[in-house]
Scaffold this active site. Structure first.
Site, short mmCIF file in Angstrom:
data_model
loop_
_atom_site.label_atom_id
_atom_site.label_comp_id
_atom_site.label_asym_id
_atom_site.label_seq_id
_atom_site.Cartn_x
_atom_site.Cartn_y
_atom_site.Cartn_z
N SER A 113 47.28 37.87 -7.26
CA SER A 113 47.46 36.53 -7.82
C SER A 113 48.29 36.52 -9.09
CB SER A 113 46.08 35.91 -8.04
OG SER A 113 46.22 34.58 -8.42
N HIS A 114 47.69 36.04 -10.16
CA HIS A 114 48.39 35.86 -11.43
C HIS A 114 48.39 37.15 -12.27
CE1 HIS A 114 44.17 35.22 -11.57
NE2 HIS A 114 44.18 35.59 -12.83
N LYS A 126 43.46 40.88 0.68
CA LYS A 126 42.42 39.91 1.05
C LYS A 126 42.54 39.61 2.53
CE LYS A 126 43.07 35.56 -0.17
NZ LYS A 126 43.08 34.27 -0.87
N ASP A 277 51.78 30.39 -9.65
CA ASP A 277 51.40 31.76 -10.04
C ASP A 277 52.01 32.80 -9.10
OD1 ASP A 277 49.90 31.15 -7.81
OD2 ASP A 277 48.21 32.39 -8.44
N ASP A 279 51.09 34.37 -6.34
CA ASP A 279 51.07 34.19 -4.88
C ASP A 279 51.18 32.73 -4.46
OD1 ASP A 279 48.52 33.85 -6.00
OD2 ASP A 279 47.54 34.21 -4.08
N ASP A 281 49.41 29.95 -5.13
CA ASP A 281 48.30 29.02 -4.84
C ASP A 281 47.84 28.23 -6.06
OD1 ASP A 281 47.05 31.15 -6.07
OD2 ASP A 281 45.67 31.59 -4.42
N ARG A 282 48.26 28.62 -7.26
CA ARG A 282 47.84 27.87 -8.45
C ARG A 282 48.93 26.90 -8.89
NH1 ARG A 282 44.28 31.51 -12.54
NH2 ARG A 282 43.03 32.54 -10.95
N THR A 344 32.36 29.38 -7.89
CA THR A 344 33.77 29.71 -8.07
C THR A 344 34.27 30.55 -6.90
OG1 THR A 344 33.58 29.64 -10.45
CG2 THR A 344 35.35 30.99 -9.56
N LYS A 376 44.01 27.22 -1.83
CA LYS A 376 44.60 26.30 -2.78
C LYS A 376 46.11 26.43 -2.68
CE LYS A 376 43.72 29.38 -6.72
NZ LYS A 376 42.75 30.40 -6.34
C1 G16 Z 1 40.73 33.26 -7.54
C2 G16 Z 1 39.87 32.41 -6.66
C3 G16 Z 1 39.53 31.13 -7.34
C4 G16 Z 1 38.89 31.41 -8.69
C5 G16 Z 1 39.80 32.29 -9.51
C6 G16 Z 1 39.15 32.75 -10.80
O1 G16 Z 1 41.96 32.65 -7.72
O2 G16 Z 1 40.51 32.11 -5.45
O3 G16 Z 1 38.67 30.43 -6.52
O4 G16 Z 1 38.63 30.23 -9.36
O5 G16 Z 1 40.12 33.45 -8.80
O6 G16 Z 1 38.08 33.54 -10.48
P1 G16 Z 1 37.30 34.35 -11.60
O7 G16 Z 1 36.85 33.31 -12.60
O8 G16 Z 1 36.17 35.01 -10.89
O9 G16 Z 1 38.27 35.31 -12.24
P2 G16 Z 1 43.30 33.49 -7.61
O10 G16 Z 1 44.39 32.48 -7.88
O11 G16 Z 1 43.20 34.55 -8.66
O12 G16 Z 1 43.32 34.03 -6.23
#
Ligand code: G16
Length: 543
Positions: A113-114, A126, A277, A279, A281-282, A344, A376
């Site tokens: 992700s980010h 994943k 971000d 990938d 999705d954000r 979450t 997302k």
């Molecule tokens: C992932 C999850 C989200 C979550 C986020 C933060 O996002 O898909 O549902 O809100 O992590 O999670 P945490 O607070 O446990 O770090 P992403 O964009 O990182 O795949």
């Protein structure tokens, strides 16, 4: 050419977190580390022989090598076909869409992700199930259990696969189809949104900027915003995918999207700014000198959404993660649609979307989405906003302020303490838990605690339960403080503190969020001993 069975020994740290397995690249580069996890996924699944798998990643360092390995393992394990994005690249929402559109058995997304990329950065993997969404905990737990006992994996002997040209090739009996990563996704966006109206808005001089942060959305945003919607060349910033994301941290928030923020706060700022971000999705949405909190963004979509053709059918319900502000709850209440509060993690929205109980979902962590996919979706949120702005013919700030005028403003902030000592972070959490009984009724800075507990959830559709999803301190006036440890970090622990206050009085809705939440910020430290436990004087990131 044949299937090879390789002997391996288990790793004990392959427990998927909030969103798959995320570790340092160097961890994934250990011999058999990726192979063990992939074989554990395949061994956990049933009846996929001859079926289709979707495969792609956000283009970060190690993506190509991992794709090569997974293709060969998929062939040896009996998949019939793999749809893979050209260059091994697919955004997370695009994977979700492809699984659904082509009736695939499932998909594998390679991303952290980010989190930063590069040889010293992070990598991740994943598994997504046939509805296009992240595997539920029942599956991720089974994968973890299997990974602790694995003794062998299957892989096809090395075969040349050209990922850079569209078309079919074969590994053993399995077809490898290299597809355009953008086309199907862009078609879906055209179905959901009024491209004509957005084109007219942009033609009329409405200026936008989109920061792809050198991550996966660059090609998607160029095709959709510049080619299809006619935004001028240069609208997409940092639009070339780099395997180290240009050395940046592709997290679309006020701290890490600093260049975009500077442009949006300049005197000649465009009307609309957005970022996504690693990938894709954000999303972060900005107006001219104006930040939209992700929680308010979800509420805005719920309030205005039916102007977009894909949502003219109406919104049946909304879902948000527990730490996300209750802004959308007030819209749902007034408009009389269902509102769900989940833990979450996007994986918890899947069953609600499948059952037709929710149309829109969102999280405070810059995630917004709908039933169009089961992830997302960053660019989708950007297009949704543009559709609303084209329809309302007003500014981002005015749309949000109209929301506050109707429903009141929910002041909101998240304070992150990154990479703190894991033992210290878990002591902080256990001390909070131990104090639940005595916290109720306490008064701090004039605010009375109504309830202190830990959030647990039972999925109303499939009955799956999950516990320990964040400590909540609820105050009599409706304010909240939530404490959670992140499930996506790769070093030490990340402590997240979510702060929220509802302000119905219009004359008190103009404040800076940190100022409006100052007492709650102090109370959080008093109750949890943040400074004392973490040794930090201030959060690493405030969003
Ligand atoms: C992932 C999850 C989200 C979550 C986020 C933060 O996002 O898909 O549902 O809100 O992590 O999670 P945490 O607070 O446990 O770090 P992403 O964009 O990182 O795949």
């Amino acid at each position: 050419m044949s299937i090879q069975t390789k002997i391996t020994t288990p790793f004990d740290d392959q427990k998927p977190g909030t969103s798959g397995l995320r570790k340092k690249v160097k961890v994934f580069q250990q011999p058999n580390y990726l192979e063990n996890f992939v074989q554990s996924i395949f061994d956990t699944l049933e009846e996929f022989q001859g079926k289709t798998l979707v495969l792609g990643g956000d283009g970060r360092y190690h993506n190509r090598e991992a794709i090569h390995t997974i293709l060969h393992m998929a062939a040896a394990n009996g998949f019939g076909k793999v749809l893979v994005g050209r260059g091994g690249v697919l955004s997370t929402p695009a994977v979700s869409h492809l699984i659904r559109k082509y009736d695939a058995f499932g998909g594998i997304v390679l991303s952290a992700s980010h989190n930063p990329a590069g040889p010293d950065g992070d990598f991740g993997i994943k598994y997504n199930v046939s509805n296009g969404g992240p595997a539920p905990e029942s599956i991720t737990n089974a994968i973890f259990t299997h990974s602790k006992a694995i003794t062998q994996y299957r892989i096809w002997s090395d075969t040349e696969v050209d990922l850079d040209y569209l078309g079919d090739s074969e590994i053993g009996n399995m077809v490898v189809r290299v597809i355009d990563p953008v086309y199907d996704y862009a078609q879906l966006m055209e179905e959901l949104f009024d491209f004509e109206a957005i084109r007219a808005l942009l033609k009329g001089g409405f200026r936008i900027l989109f920061d792809a942060m050198h991550a996966v959305t660059g090609p998607y945003a160029r095709e959709i915003l510049e080619n299809r919607l006619g935004a001028p060349a240069g609208t997409v910033l940092n639009g070339v995918v780099k395997d180290d994301f240009g050395g940046g941290h592709p997290d679309p928030n006020l701290t890490y999207a600093a260049d975009l923020v500077a442009r949006m706060w300049a005197d000649d700022a465009p009307d609309f700014g957005a970022a996504s971000d690693g990938d894709g999705d954000r999303n972060m949405i900005l107006g001219r000198k104006f930040f939209v909190t992700p929680s308010d963004s979800l509420a805005v979509l719920a309030e205005n959404g039916t102007c977009a053709p894909g949502y003219a059918r109406g919104i049946v319900g909304v879902a948000r993660s527990m730490p996300t502000s209750q802004s959308v709850d007030r819209v749902a209440e007034k408009k009389n649609f269902a509102c769900f509060e989940t833990p979450t993690g996007w994986k918890f929205f899947g069953s609600l979307l499948d059952a037709g109980k929710a149309t829109l979902c969102g999280e405070e962590s810059f995630g917004t989405g709908s039933d169009h996919v089961r992830e997302k979706d960053g660019l989708w949120a950007v297009l949704f906003w543009l559709n609303i702005l084209a329809h309302r013919k007003t500014s981002v700030e005015a749309v949000v302020k109209d929301l506050w005028a109707i429903y009141g403003r929910t002041y909101y902030a998240r304070h992150d303490y990154e990479d703190v000592d894991s033992a210290a972070a878990s002591t902080l959490m256990s001390e909070l838990r131990a104090n639940f009984a005595t916290l109720t009724g306490q008064v701090h800075e004039g605010l009375t605690i109504k309830l202190a507990d830990e959030f647990g959830y039972t999925d109303p559709v499939n009955g799956e339960s999950t516990i320990k999803q964040g400590v909540r301190i609820l105050f009599v006036d409706g304010s909240r403080i939530v404490f959670r440890l992140s499930g996506t970090g790769t070093s030490g622990a990340t402590l997240r503190i979510y702060l929220e206050r509802f302000e119905p009085n219009p004359s008190l809705q103009h404040k800076d969020a940190q100022e409006a939440l100052a007492d709650l910020i102090r109370i959080a430290d008093t109750l949890a001993g943040i400074k004392q436990h973490t040794g930090r004087q201030a959060p690493t990131v405030i969003t």
